[in-house]
Design a protein around this motif. Structure first.
Motif, PDB file in Angstrom:
ATOM      1  N   ALA A   6      31.871  36.094  63.335  1.00  0.00           N
ATOM      2  CA  ALA A   6      32.895  37.114  63.071  1.00  0.00           C
ATOM      3  C   ALA A   6      32.401  38.497  63.490  1.00  0.00           C
ATOM      4  O   ALA A   6      31.202  38.787  63.414  1.00  0.00           O
ATOM      5  CB  ALA A   6      33.230  37.129  61.586  1.00  0.00           C
ATOM      6  N   THR A   7      33.321  39.334  63.940  1.00  0.00           N
ATOM      7  CA  THR A   7      33.007  40.739  64.205  1.00  0.00           C
ATOM      8  C   THR A   7      33.686  41.568  63.106  1.00  0.00           C
ATOM      9  O   THR A   7      34.508  41.052  62.330  1.00  0.00           O
ATOM     10  CB  THR A   7      33.563  41.191  65.566  1.00  0.00           C
ATOM     11  N   ALA A  11      41.054  38.224  58.641  1.00  0.00           N
ATOM     12  CA  ALA A  11      40.478  37.125  57.842  1.00  0.00           C
ATOM     13  C   ALA A  11      40.828  37.286  56.365  1.00  0.00           C
ATOM     14  O   ALA A  11      41.132  36.310  55.681  1.00  0.00           O
ATOM     15  CB  ALA A  11      38.959  37.082  58.015  1.00  0.00           C
ATOM     16  N   SER A  12      40.838  38.536  55.881  1.00  0.00           N
ATOM     17  CA  SER A  12      41.149  38.719  54.455  1.00  0.00           C
ATOM     18  C   SER A  12      42.613  38.372  54.184  1.00  0.00           C
ATOM     19  O   SER A  12      42.950  37.889  53.104  1.00  0.00           O
ATOM     20  CB  SER A  12      40.785  40.123  53.986  1.00  0.00           C
ATOM     21  N   VAL A  69      34.324  32.512  62.511  1.00  0.00           N
ATOM     22  CA  VAL A  69      35.788  32.377  62.550  1.00  0.00           C
ATOM     23  C   VAL A  69      36.179  31.314  63.574  1.00  0.00           C
ATOM     24  O   VAL A  69      35.472  31.102  64.566  1.00  0.00           O
ATOM     25  CB  VAL A  69      36.509  33.710  62.886  1.00  0.00           C
ATOM     26  N   SER A  70      37.314  30.676  63.300  1.00  0.00           N
ATOM     27  CA  SER A  70      37.922  29.780  64.294  1.00  0.00           C
ATOM     28  C   SER A  70      39.110  30.520  64.880  1.00  0.00           C
ATOM     29  O   SER A  70      39.640  31.457  64.266  1.00  0.00           O
ATOM     30  CB  SER A  70      38.377  28.477  63.637  1.00  0.00           C
ATOM     31  N   SER A  71      39.527  30.108  66.071  1.00  0.00           N
ATOM     32  CA  SER A  71      40.635  30.832  66.717  1.00  0.00           C
ATOM     33  C   SER A  71      41.452  29.897  67.602  1.00  0.00           C
ATOM     34  O   SER A  71      40.994  28.804  67.952  1.00  0.00           O
ATOM     35  CB  SER A  71      40.075  31.980  67.561  1.00  0.00           C
ATOM     36  N   GLY A 126      40.869  30.832  60.927  1.00  0.00           N
ATOM     37  CA  GLY A 126      40.140  30.498  59.703  1.00  0.00           C
ATOM     38  C   GLY A 126      38.788  31.180  59.662  1.00  0.00           C
ATOM     39  O   GLY A 126      38.355  31.783  60.659  1.00  0.00           O
ATOM     40  N   LEU A 127      38.155  31.102  58.508  1.00  0.00           N
ATOM     41  CA  LEU A 127      36.845  31.741  58.333  1.00  0.00           C
ATOM     42  C   LEU A 127      35.954  30.877  57.446  1.00  0.00           C
ATOM     43  O   LEU A 127      36.433  30.267  56.481  1.00  0.00           O
ATOM     44  CB  LEU A 127      37.022  33.119  57.680  1.00  0.00           C
TER      45      LEU A 127
END
Ligand SMILES: CC(C)(COP(=O)(O)OP(=O)(O)OC[C@H]1O[C@@H](n2cnc3c(N)ncnc32)[C@H](O)[C@@H]1OP(=O)(O)O)[C@@H](O)C(=O)NCCC(=O)NCCS
Length: 243
Positions: free
Chosen positions: A6-7, A14-15, A65-67, A80-81
């Protein structure tokens, strides 16, 4: 389908995913946020403030994270995270820069909360995960003192059952295999089968087992503690209350 570290820019989206995924989950949703139906737009503030601080707890704390990607392979948005923590018998402290940033983020959160209070939360319950720690930490002792611990996992409900969750879990298993340590997680209610399907094969107890009335999660459903020992025979695991 890709995963990456994650950046800072991922923290806000994400939140918002976390708020959607955990809205009706018994601990983060119902217990910490009893007023979430009146103030549903405030729920993400809890996760935003948590992630802001945790982001700087490196190097042993890793957010993944997924993307989704478009047809040309360019990333569209995160789905997702996972927040993985390398638990160690002897903790490695974050660098001076990171420790300073943690303090700065905590102060920022505090000041911001006056302008943007999280009205969905019951203030006395927002630190419940820290309050419950003394009642469960004995499980991470002996050979299990070293493990990759999955502290948070969520997939956007709009993207569920497409393999993102398993992919985010696999990240920690891959790191654990490389380092010859195990993995661990505390499951939300109803996610036990998911975690077992992902490889967590040893159920060691519940987060609410110890502490009696002092354990704030004693009446909250869920909280199964799972390990995957990576072939290491468990030895020297303490019981609750044993030094
Ligand atoms: C738990 C969660 C991360 C799963 O993510 P997901 O992307 O839907 O999961 P996947 O698609 O990777 O599923 C992997 C496997 O588990 C199964 N699975 C998924 N959710 C499941 C559930 N609740 N119960 C049982 N099995 C489940 C899938 O069918 C799949 O099996 P298969 O590989 O044999 O087809 C997601 O549902 C979520 O974010 N939930 C809300 C937040 C939460 O509870 N997080 C966990 C807190 S500890």
């Amino acid at each position: 389908m890709a995963i990456r570290e994650a950046t800072w820019a991922d923290i806000l989206p994400a939140s918002k995913i976390l708020a959607k995924a955990f809205k009706d989950e018994p601990a983060f949703g119902e217990y910490i946020h009893p007023y979430r139906d009146q103030y549903p737009e405030d729920l993400y503030l809890f996760f935003l403030r948590y992630l802001r601080v945790e982001y700087y707890r490196r190097p042993d704390h890793v957010m993944i994270v997924s993307s989704t990607d478009d047809e040309s392979g360019k990333e569209e948005r995160i789905t997702g995270l996972a927040y993985w923590i390398r638990k160690r018998a002897v903790e490695i402290k974050p660098s001076l820069y990171n420790r300073t940033m943690i303090q700065a983020m905590e102060s920022y959160n505090y000041v911001e909360s006056f302008a943007y209070p999280n009205r969905a939360a019951e203030p006395s319950r927002v630190n419940v995960m820290e309050q419950v720690e003394p009642f469960q930490k004995h499980h991470w002792s002996g050979t299990r003192a070293e493990s990759w611990y999955l502290a948070i996992l969520c997939v956007d409900p709009a993207c569920g059952k497409r393999g993102y969750g398993r992919q985010l879990v696999n990240y920690g298993f891959d790191r654990a295999k490389k380092e010859s340590v195990g993995c661990s997680v505390i499951s939300a209610e109803g996610k036990e089968d998911f975690y077992q399907a992902c490889g967590f094969d040893v159920h060691v107890g519940m987060a609410k087992d110890a502490g009696g009335d002092e354990n704030p999660l004693k009446d909250v459903p869920g909280g199964s503690i799972f390990f995957w020992d990576n072939g290491i025979k468990p030895e020297g695991i303490k019981s609750y209350g044993k030094a």
